[in-house]
Write an enzyme that holds these catalytic residues in place. Structure first.
Site, mmCIF file in Angstrom:
data_model
loop_
_atom_site.group_PDB
_atom_site.id
_atom_site.type_symbol
_atom_site.label_atom_id
_atom_site.label_comp_id
_atom_site.label_asym_id
_atom_site.label_seq_id
_atom_site.Cartn_x
_atom_site.Cartn_y
_atom_site.Cartn_z
ATOM 1 N N ALA A 65 -9.151 -1.215 -5.398
ATOM 2 C CA ALA A 65 -8.857 -2.470 -4.712
ATOM 3 C C ALA A 65 -8.528 -2.133 -3.261
ATOM 4 O O ALA A 65 -8.156 -1.001 -2.948
ATOM 5 C CB ALA A 65 -7.682 -3.161 -5.388
ATOM 6 N N GLY A 108 -9.110 0.102 -9.030
ATOM 7 C CA GLY A 108 -9.937 -1.056 -9.354
ATOM 8 C C GLY A 108 -11.400 -0.681 -9.594
ATOM 9 O O GLY A 108 -12.113 -1.380 -10.318
ATOM 10 N N GLU A 111 -11.530 0.332 -13.127
ATOM 11 C CA GLU A 111 -11.335 -0.891 -13.925
ATOM 12 C C GLU A 111 -12.597 -1.760 -13.931
ATOM 13 O O GLU A 111 -12.953 -2.356 -14.948
ATOM 14 C CB GLU A 111 -10.139 -1.673 -13.367
ATOM 15 C CG GLU A 111 -8.833 -0.907 -13.564
ATOM 16 C CD GLU A 111 -7.678 -1.498 -12.782
ATOM 17 O OE1 GLU A 111 -7.792 -1.624 -11.538
ATOM 18 O OE2 GLU A 111 -6.655 -1.839 -13.384
ATOM 19 N N GLU A 131 -3.041 4.424 -8.876
ATOM 20 C CA GLU A 131 -2.176 3.413 -8.244
ATOM 21 C C GLU A 131 -0.748 3.904 -8.070
ATOM 22 O O GLU A 131 -0.060 3.553 -7.118
ATOM 23 C CB GLU A 131 -2.180 2.122 -9.072
ATOM 24 C CG GLU A 131 -3.470 1.326 -8.992
ATOM 25 C CD GLU A 131 -4.503 1.701 -10.036
ATOM 26 O OE1 GLU A 131 -4.368 2.785 -10.657
ATOM 27 O OE2 GLU A 131 -5.454 0.932 -10.233
#
Ligand code: CAA
Length: 257
Positions: A65, A108, A111, A131
């Protein structure tokens, strides 16, 4: 529709969606999220498409992300905008999806790959949920999907230390279905997609639904769900075609949507 951060190509009954934000290693900002979701939902509605391949660049599937976009946000920003929730729609597509992962698939990015149905990796792929090194935790399902894919011990180690795993380790751990040389990744992914797209579209949807149910229910309920769908395929003309073609020793010609 036209998009700025994703490229969409159609090849027969397959579609290739390429993340295209190279300067930020395909970091997933809101624009990328909205465009990936819009592009894949548009393809999902198209009866001419039977499988969708999602890929990035050779260096990065996606490096996570977008850290710069998230950095200044408050709890209220995140809560009221329901940050990341649109990604769930990718997992809800009915059309089968294939992630073709080369290079970094971090945070992300990992993911996003796990939201796809089939995960193929090149030998350069690097997976992780780093993260924790940013003072946060996964937010697009990583703690749940990685744990289901590789088990608690490895998922805990990756989420608590931020260490990454290479493609070989990811394959041993069951995160990816296959590792192929980087130069062959896209060709392999498109070949897999073409195979899937050549099957009966409604039966492929049912197979996808049945496998996904395994992650959401008990074994007994999952088997019951599968049995109901299995009975239902006898209402699809493709069952007669597939079994008839076998008996008549000819290739089946399945109908699509
Ligand atoms: N967000 C925003 N920008 C990113 C980014 C990210 N996740 N990852 C890379 N970039 C940007 C860099 O800031 C850099 O931009 P500038 O040139 O403007 O400085 C550009 O992409 C190239 O990156 P690097 O110079 O860092 O490239 P590198 O080859 O030296 O390193 C890397 C590659 C190891 C992947 C490194 O970029 C990195 O560690 N990225 C962050 C990985 C990460 O922590 N991901 C998790 C994000 S949080 C998250 O995903 C939460 C969630 O659960 C959804």
């Amino acid at each position: 529709m036209t998009y700025e951060t994703v490229l969409v190509e159609r090849k027969g009954r397959t579609a290739l969606v390429t993340l295209n934000r190279p300067k930020a290693l395909n970091a997933l900002n809101l624009q990328v999220m909205n465009e990936v979701v819009a592009a894949t939902e548009e393809l999902d509605r198209d009866p001419g498409i039977g499988c969708i391949v999602l890929t990035g660049s050779e260096k990065a599937f996606a490096a996570g992300a977008d850290i710069k976009e998230m950095r200044p946000r408050s709890y209220m920003d995140m809560y009221l905008t329901d940050w990341f929730t649109a990604w769930d729609r990718l997992g809800a597509l009915r059309t089968p999806t294939v992630a073709a992962v080369s290079g970094y698939a971090l945070g992300g990015g990992c993911e996003l790959a796990m939201l796809c149905d089939i995960l193929l990796a090149s030998d350069t792929a690097v997976f992780g949920q780093p993260e924790i090194k940013l003072g946060v935790i996964p937010g697009i399902g990583g703690s749940q999907r990685l744990t289901r894919a590789v088990g608690k011990a490895k998922a805990m180690e990756l989420c608590l230390t931020g260490r990454t795993m290479d493609a070989a380790e990811a394959e041993r751990a069951g995160l990816v279905s296959r590792v192929v040389p980087a130069a062959e990744l896209l060709g392999e992914a498109l070949a897999v997609a073409e195979t899937v797209a050549g099957m009966s579209a409604p039966v492929a949807m049912m197979a996808k639904e049945a496998v996904n149910r395994a992650f959401e229910t008990t074994l007994a309920e999952g088997v019951r769900f599968e049995r109901r769908l299995f009975h239902a395929v006898f209402a699809v003309a493709d069952q007669k075609e597939g079994m008839g073609a076998f008996v008549e020793k000819r290739p089946p010609v399945f109908g699509h949507r």
